[in-house]
Design a protein around this motif. Structure first.
Motif, PDB file in Angstrom:
ATOM      1  N   ASN A   1       3.473 -32.208  17.386  1.00 58.83           N
ATOM      2  CA  ASN A   1       4.601 -31.289  17.196  1.00 58.83           C
ATOM      3  C   ASN A   1       4.863 -30.413  18.410  1.00 58.83           C
ATOM      4  O   ASN A   1       5.980 -30.309  18.899  1.00 58.83           O
ATOM      5  CB  ASN A   1       4.339 -30.382  15.991  1.00 58.83           C
ATOM      6  N   LEU A   2       3.801 -29.779  18.910  1.00 55.63           N
ATOM      7  CA  LEU A   2       3.981 -28.872  20.043  1.00 55.63           C
ATOM      8  C   LEU A   2       4.430 -29.640  21.285  1.00 55.63           C
ATOM      9  O   LEU A   2       5.375 -29.245  21.973  1.00 55.63           O
ATOM     10  CB  LEU A   2       2.676 -28.108  20.325  1.00 55.63           C
TER      11      LEU A   2
ATOM     12  N   ALA B   1       7.980 -30.634  21.050  1.00 53.67           N
ATOM     13  CA  ALA B   1       8.855 -29.465  21.216  1.00 53.67           C
ATOM     14  C   ALA B   1       9.009 -29.125  22.703  1.00 53.67           C
ATOM     15  O   ALA B   1      10.095 -28.804  23.169  1.00 53.67           O
ATOM     16  CB  ALA B   1       8.293 -28.266  20.448  1.00 53.67           C
TER      17      ALA B   1
ATOM     18  N   LYS C   1      11.351 -31.521  24.439  1.00 52.96           N
ATOM     19  CA  LYS C   1      12.758 -31.328  24.054  1.00 52.96           C
ATOM     20  C   LYS C   1      13.342 -30.010  24.551  1.00 52.96           C
ATOM     21  O   LYS C   1      14.527 -29.752  24.378  1.00 52.96           O
ATOM     22  CB  LYS C   1      12.875 -31.392  22.524  1.00 52.96           C
ATOM     23  N   TYR C   2      12.505 -29.173  25.141  1.00 56.23           N
ATOM     24  CA  TYR C   2      12.969 -27.865  25.583  1.00 56.23           C
ATOM     25  C   TYR C   2      13.756 -28.021  26.881  1.00 56.23           C
ATOM     26  O   TYR C   2      13.198 -28.250  27.952  1.00 56.23           O
ATOM     27  CB  TYR C   2      11.760 -26.949  25.779  1.00 56.23           C
TER      28      TYR C   2
ATOM     29  N   TRP D   1      -1.076 -28.058  32.915  1.00 51.78           N
ATOM     30  CA  TRP D   1      -0.572 -26.959  32.079  1.00 51.78           C
ATOM     31  C   TRP D   1      -1.259 -27.149  30.732  1.00 51.78           C
ATOM     32  O   TRP D   1      -0.926 -28.070  29.985  1.00 51.78           O
ATOM     33  CB  TRP D   1       0.948 -27.061  31.969  1.00 51.78           C
TER      34      TRP D   1
ATOM     35  N   PHE E   1      -2.544 -26.434  27.054  1.00 48.86           N
ATOM     36  CA  PHE E   1      -2.364 -25.780  25.757  1.00 48.86           C
ATOM     37  C   PHE E   1      -3.570 -25.993  24.848  1.00 48.86           C
ATOM     38  O   PHE E   1      -3.597 -25.454  23.735  1.00 48.86           O
ATOM     39  CB  PHE E   1      -1.103 -26.311  25.053  1.00 48.86           C
TER      40      PHE E   1
ATOM     41  N   HIS F   1      -7.196 -25.432  23.367  1.00 48.21           N
ATOM     42  CA  HIS F   1      -7.884 -24.159  23.221  1.00 48.21           C
ATOM     43  C   HIS F   1      -9.286 -24.226  23.813  1.00 48.21           C
ATOM     44  O   HIS F   1     -10.298 -24.080  23.128  1.00 48.21           O
ATOM     45  CB  HIS F   1      -7.922 -23.789  21.729  1.00 48.21           C
TER      46      HIS F   1
ATOM     47  N   VAL G   1      -2.090 -21.861  28.380  1.00 46.78           N
ATOM     48  CA  VAL G   1      -1.313 -21.157  27.368  1.00 46.78           C
ATOM     49  C   VAL G   1      -2.140 -21.223  26.090  1.00 46.78           C
ATOM     50  O   VAL G   1      -2.161 -22.252  25.411  1.00 46.78           O
ATOM     51  CB  VAL G   1       0.068 -21.792  27.144  1.00 46.78           C
ATOM     52  N   HIS G   2      -2.883 -20.165  25.836  1.00 40.74           N
ATOM     53  CA  HIS G   2      -3.752 -20.138  24.657  1.00 40.74           C
ATOM     54  C   HIS G   2      -3.047 -19.355  23.553  1.00 40.74           C
ATOM     55  O   HIS G   2      -3.156 -18.137  23.465  1.00 40.74           O
ATOM     56  CB  HIS G   2      -5.094 -19.503  25.009  1.00 40.74           C
ATOM     57  N   LEU G   3      -2.322 -20.087  22.718  1.00 39.59           N
ATOM     58  CA  LEU G   3      -1.505 -19.435  21.696  1.00 39.59           C
ATOM     59  C   LEU G   3      -2.349 -18.617  20.719  1.00 39.59           C
ATOM     60  O   LEU G   3      -1.962 -17.531  20.318  1.00 39.59           O
ATOM     61  CB  LEU G   3      -0.687 -20.489  20.934  1.00 39.59           C
TER      62      LEU G   3
END
Lengths: 216, 216
Positions: free
Chosen positions: A93-94, A97, A100-101, A174, A176, A178, A192-194
């Motif tokens: 999903n991420l 996304a 598509k950004y 890049w 994402f 964790h 990018v650690h949400l």
């Protein structure tokens, strides 16, 4: 332009300048003083001048900054005059996304291929790019001009994938996932650690409820 | 526990400790010295001790830290012993990916409703939660116990939505819109500016290619 070691704190502020200058430029503002920029951006004029002095200035005494010139120059410093080819690793999903950004594409960050371990995704496309088996990643990266690998896979797999990329010509990851990746200095990493971001928010919510008089 | 003003830099490091301690705990490691933690996390033992001293310590001379206790305590400091209700504003690709990301739920961050302006989404669900018209957001927030609003909408709409939330009881905004929000001090903001992160990466790629001898 002189080359000297610029702190990551200064670098971290450049995208924000770039963003404000784009808005100013787009609104037809041709020049701006550091005082005016300071007021809009809520940082001191002295901070702005110091930041820009790292790159040799940009302003003219009594004139201020030409917004378009400043915007273009900061863009060049950020390397945005280059096109960057990116591959996605993890078409969940991420990952989908991110592909598509559209704004990334506008800034010259182009996804060219995606990889996943899920056989049901093989041969499908996302945002116009193909999804291939993860096992083909290394060969693809060796045969194509890939600048940035975007990792949106579980932490359990991220270390192995990152390791498999250490002897390739990619320039950056890049990340994402964790997890902290260990990579040679030739490969830049930006995390990018949400979840970390959400935890920081949670801390500030509860700190605030304990001592409401504290300021930020 | 004593309350004193903790710097955001320390807070920013807590989630990383929490993550490493979870891994240590899960791998059956019952206690750890600051030296050992220092080696694994690649920060100095003195930094670790200083960070923990902000919260009154945690360690015992000659024993080190009990990993499970330390994990639990840092979790409490981060407010993770609370459940946080979240609503999503902007049910596009990124927003939907965040709702479907199960790890947030495991940490007690529960999405309870989503909002969008696209009528085709009204009445649909994402990750088991309903998608409602954006115009109902304020009433929903007033009638329900919402802690965090997650903004994944274009910057052109973000300011207005944020403003409409200023007189509600929400505690925080997790902002993915590419804009700086102006909010009262009672509402915490944590920004995730993906484009800024990518630009920083781009800078470091090109800086690296200009002066390959520089270190990170």
């Amino acid at each position: 332009m002189e080359e000297k070691e610029i702190s990551q704190a200064v670098i971290g502020r450049l995208p924000r300048y770039y963003r404000y200058l784009k808005d100013l430029k787009d609104s037809g503002k041709e020049r701006i003083s550091s005082q005016e920029l300071s007021r809009i951006m809520k940082v001191t004029a002295s901070q702005i001048r110091q930041d820009f002095n790292n790159f040799g200035g940009f302003g003219q005494q009594g004139y201020g900054y030409n917004t378009n010139y400043l915007y273009e120059e900061i863009g060049k410093i950020l390397g945005l005059d280059h096109v960057h080819n990116m591959v996605l690793v993890g078409a969940g999903n991420l990952g989908q996304a991110l592909v598509k950004y559209l704004k990334f594409k506008k800034s010259g960050f182009n996804f060219i291929c995606a990889f996943d371990i899920n056989p049901q995704l093989f041969g499908q496309t996302v945002g116009g790019i193909p999804i291939r088996p993860l096992r083909e990643l290394k060969d693809y990266v060796d045969a194509n001009d890939v600048d940035i690998v975007v990792l949106t896979i579980p932490k359990s797999d991220a270390r192995e994938v990152a390791h498999s990329l250490t002897r390739t010509n990619i320039k950056a990851i890049w990340n994402f996932a964790h997890i902290d990746l260990e990579l040679p200095a030739s490969i830049q990493v930006e995390n990018v650690h949400l979840q970390d971001s959400l935890m920081k928010l949670s801390y500030n919510i509860h700190r605030n409820s304990i001592s409401p008089d504290d300021d930020q």
